[in-house]
Enzyme design. Structure first.
Site, PDB file in Angstrom:
ATOM      1  N   GLY A  13       0.914  -1.226   0.132  1.00 14.76           N
ATOM      2  CA  GLY A  13      -0.004   0.065   0.097  1.00 14.76           C
ATOM      3  C   GLY A  13       0.860   1.097  -0.116  1.00 14.76           C
ATOM      4  N   ASP A  64      -1.866  -6.724  -5.981  1.00 14.26           N
ATOM      5  CA  ASP A  64      -3.166  -6.826  -4.882  1.00 14.26           C
ATOM      6  C   ASP A  64      -3.062  -8.015  -3.907  1.00 14.26           C
ATOM      7  OD1 ASP A  64      -5.928  -7.238  -4.085  1.00 14.26           O
ATOM      8  OD2 ASP A  64      -6.918  -6.618  -5.967  1.00 14.26           O
ATOM      9  N   ASN A  91       0.790  -2.555   5.407  1.00 13.16           N
ATOM     10  CA  ASN A  91       0.102  -1.330   5.451  1.00 13.16           C
ATOM     11  C   ASN A  91      -1.129  -1.201   4.757  1.00 13.16           C
ATOM     12  OD1 ASN A  91      -0.275   1.639   5.770  1.00 13.16           O
ATOM     13  ND2 ASN A  91       0.280   1.403   3.587  1.00 13.16           N
ATOM     14  N   TYR A 157     -15.237  -3.157   9.938  1.00 10.70           N
ATOM     15  CA  TYR A 157     -13.802  -2.466   9.744  1.00 10.70           C
ATOM     16  C   TYR A 157     -13.151  -2.976  11.204  1.00 10.70           C
ATOM     17  CZ  TYR A 157      -9.911   0.639   9.574  1.00 10.70           C
ATOM     18  OH  TYR A 157      -8.645   1.395   9.498  1.00 10.70           O
ATOM     19  N   LYS A 161      -9.610  -4.855  12.265  1.00 15.49           N
ATOM     20  CA  LYS A 161      -8.443  -4.272  13.007  1.00 15.49           C
ATOM     21  C   LYS A 161      -8.309  -4.928  14.475  1.00 15.49           C
ATOM     22  CE  LYS A 161      -6.897  -1.460   9.774  1.00 15.49           C
ATOM     23  NZ  LYS A 161      -5.589  -1.530   9.270  1.00 15.49           N
ATOM     24  N   GLU A 193      -6.119   9.322   1.948  1.00 11.73           N
ATOM     25  CA  GLU A 193      -7.099   8.985   1.013  1.00 11.73           C
ATOM     26  C   GLU A 193      -8.207   8.025   1.709  1.00 11.73           C
ATOM     27  OE1 GLU A 193      -5.801   7.851  -2.789  1.00 11.73           O
ATOM     28  OE2 GLU A 193      -4.470   9.496  -2.839  1.00 11.73           O
TER      29      GLU A 193
HETATM   30  N1  LIG Z   1      -6.035   7.123   7.614  1.00 12.34           N
HETATM   31  C1  LIG Z   1      -6.557   6.777   8.754  1.00 12.34           C
HETATM   32  O1  LIG Z   1      -7.432   7.525   9.613  1.00 12.34           O
HETATM   33  C2  LIG Z   1      -6.072   5.495   9.398  1.00 12.34           C
HETATM   34  C3  LIG Z   1      -6.306   5.078  10.987  1.00 12.34           C
HETATM   35  C4  LIG Z   1      -6.005   4.071  11.467  1.00 12.34           C
HETATM   36  C5  LIG Z   1      -5.456   3.116  10.493  1.00 12.34           C
HETATM   37  N2  LIG Z   1      -5.238   3.298   9.285  1.00 12.34           N
HETATM   38  C6  LIG Z   1      -4.838   2.348   8.341  1.00 12.34           C
HETATM   39  O2  LIG Z   1      -3.499   2.715   7.685  1.00 12.34           O
HETATM   40  C7  LIG Z   1      -3.268   2.022   6.570  1.00 12.34           C
HETATM   41  C8  LIG Z   1      -3.027   2.865   5.460  1.00 12.34           C
HETATM   42  O3  LIG Z   1      -4.035   3.701   5.244  1.00 12.34           O
HETATM   43  P1  LIG Z   1      -4.093   5.139   4.584  1.00 12.34           P
HETATM   44  O4  LIG Z   1      -4.942   5.977   5.522  1.00 12.34           O
HETATM   45  O5  LIG Z   1      -2.878   5.477   4.187  1.00 12.34           O
HETATM   46  O6  LIG Z   1      -5.103   5.309   3.427  1.00 12.34           O
HETATM   47  P2  LIG Z   1      -4.851   5.544   1.843  1.00 12.34           P
HETATM   48  O7  LIG Z   1      -4.380   6.905   1.754  1.00 12.34           O
HETATM   49  O8  LIG Z   1      -6.311   5.115   1.059  1.00 12.34           O
HETATM   50  O9  LIG Z   1      -3.922   4.371   1.453  1.00 12.34           O
HETATM   51  C9  LIG Z   1      -4.243   2.898   1.520  1.00 12.34           C
HETATM   52  C10 LIG Z   1      -3.061   2.200   0.628  1.00 12.34           C
HETATM   53  O10 LIG Z   1      -3.439   0.616   0.589  1.00 12.34           O
HETATM   54  C11 LIG Z   1      -3.216   0.285  -0.593  1.00 12.34           C
HETATM   55  N3  LIG Z   1      -4.187  -0.825  -0.845  1.00 12.34           N
HETATM   56  C12 LIG Z   1      -5.628  -0.759  -0.739  1.00 12.34           C
HETATM   57  N4  LIG Z   1      -6.299  -2.001  -1.014  1.00 12.34           N
HETATM   58  C13 LIG Z   1      -5.210  -2.810  -1.597  1.00 12.34           C
HETATM   59  C14 LIG Z   1      -5.020  -4.113  -2.127  1.00 12.34           C
HETATM   60  N5  LIG Z   1      -6.094  -4.862  -2.252  1.00 12.34           N
HETATM   61  N6  LIG Z   1      -3.597  -4.503  -2.445  1.00 12.34           N
HETATM   62  C15 LIG Z   1      -2.817  -3.686  -2.149  1.00 12.34           C
HETATM   63  N7  LIG Z   1      -2.706  -2.344  -1.747  1.00 12.34           N
HETATM   64  C16 LIG Z   1      -3.864  -2.066  -1.280  1.00 12.34           C
HETATM   65  C17 LIG Z   1      -3.594   1.390  -1.745  1.00 12.34           C
HETATM   66  O11 LIG Z   1      -3.129   1.323  -2.836  1.00 12.34           O
HETATM   67  P3  LIG Z   1      -3.786   0.846  -4.246  1.00 12.34           P
HETATM   68  O12 LIG Z   1      -5.261   1.615  -4.198  1.00 12.34           O
HETATM   69  O13 LIG Z   1      -2.814   1.636  -5.303  1.00 12.34           O
HETATM   70  O14 LIG Z   1      -3.677  -0.697  -4.287  1.00 12.34           O
HETATM   71  C18 LIG Z   1      -2.977   2.843  -0.783  1.00 12.34           C
HETATM   72  O15 LIG Z   1      -1.652   2.682  -0.872  1.00 12.34           O
HETATM   73  C19 LIG Z   1      -4.627   1.178   6.366  1.00 12.34           C
HETATM   74  O16 LIG Z   1      -4.138  -0.288   6.819  1.00 12.34           O
HETATM   75  C20 LIG Z   1      -5.582   1.835   7.139  1.00 12.34           C
HETATM   76  O17 LIG Z   1      -6.397   0.815   7.697  1.00 12.34           O
HETATM   77  C21 LIG Z   1      -5.629   4.441   8.545  1.00 12.34           C
END
Ligand SMILES: NC(=O)c1ccc[n+]([C@@H]2O[C@H](COP(=O)([O-])OP(=O)(O)OC[C@H]3O[C@@H](n4cnc5c(N)ncnc54)[C@H](OP(=O)(O)O)[C@@H]3O)[C@@H](O)[C@H]2O)c1
Length: 257
Positions: A13, A64, A91, A157, A161, A193
């Protein structure tokens, strides 16, 4: 002391948000990178920029994480090139939808369970045996405060987690007897995002999530992850919870009205 320099770090990711911020941070610290995501164009752009700026090696693969065969192919390619990751950053993940359980869309549930749990497992299964074999490695799972406390309509969700948290604990037990570290970094609200994805591209609804308070940035979280990864080998952070100061638990946020 910089213990990141020279390490090979695999980030799933890496095309956006926290993963992308970690790629930038680790490249600046002198790591060699393997970056995976579905959007190869984004990875290519990021890699070109990082190579330009820091000159290090950046390997890319369009993966993926829900596709077990693709995960194993990409991991095998790394191993065949003698590039067993020193650090695996699990991630890749997402929230999809925000609905009461009796109104939820099972396609959203599949997307979250398949990515956040099964994807993390597939990647770990493909990489960890090589770490165990050479008795070196560090797996960092990105969990969430949503893995510590449920919130209304967070249901599936939250379940994924909570599951990641159980896996971090279980993986730690299973690598006992090796020097391998398993850590979790669990953020609260981070402006990425993430909410665009959760609300299926509804930008206005996504922006409202972060209104009236200062959320974490992806760089804030990358800093915390770099701290965890940079510690000496006898130190293992099991779980690091990081929230914006305005956030008091998973759903209590001091918002200016
Ligand atoms: N933002 C928050 O508030 C928050 C809080 C707590 C935890 N998190 C966790 O942090 C992590 C990263 O999220 P983010 O906030 O950075 O969101 P983000 O900006 O949407 O990034 C998510 C990343 O995951 C990748 N991804 C999603 N589905 C995938 C798949 N099937 N195969 C490979 N890659 C995949 C996406 O890449 P592609 O679409 O190019 O595949 C993207 O690079 C996640 O695990 C999320 O649950 C986020």
């Amino acid at each position: 002391m910089n213990r990141i320099k020279g390490k090979l770090i695999l980030i799933t990711g890496a095309s956006s948000g926290i993963g992308e911020a970690c790629a930038r941070r680790f490249a600046a610290d002198g790591a060699t990178l393997a970056l995976w995501a579905r959007r190869l164009d984004r990875l290519e752009q990021l890699a070109a920029e990082l190579r330009d700026r820091h000159g290090g090696t950046v390997r890319l693969a369009q993966v993926d994480v829900r596709d077990r065969a693709a995960v194993h192919r990409a991991a095998d390619e790394l191993v065949a090139a003698g590039q067993v990751p020193d650090v695996l950053l699990n991630n890749a993940g997402l929230a999809s939808g925000l609905s009461k359980i009796h109104e939820g869309d099972p396609d959203d549930w599949d997307r979250m369970i398949d990515t956040n749990l099964k994807g993390l497992l597939y990647v770990t299964r493909a990489v960890l045996p090589h770490m165990v074999a050479r008795r070196r490695g560090h797996v960092v799972n990105i969990g969430s405060t949503a893995g510590h406390q449920t919130y209304p309509m967070g249901n599936v969700y939250n379940a994924t987690k909570f599951g990641v948290r159980a896996l971090t604990e279980g993986m730690n037990l299973d690598v006992a007897g090796t020097p391998i570290r398993i850590s979790s970094v669990d953020p609260g609200f981070v402006e990425t995002e993430f909410s665009d994805v959760r609300f299926h591209g509804d930008r206005e609804r996504a922006a409202a999530v972060y209104q009236g308070f200062r959320p974490l940035t992806a760089d804030d979280v990358a800093d915390a992850i770099a701290y965890v990864v940079n510690l000496p080998e006898h130190v293992n952070i099991l779980d690091l919870i990081i929230m914006p100061t305005a956030q008091r638990n998973v759903y209590v946020v001091d918002r200016e009205s």
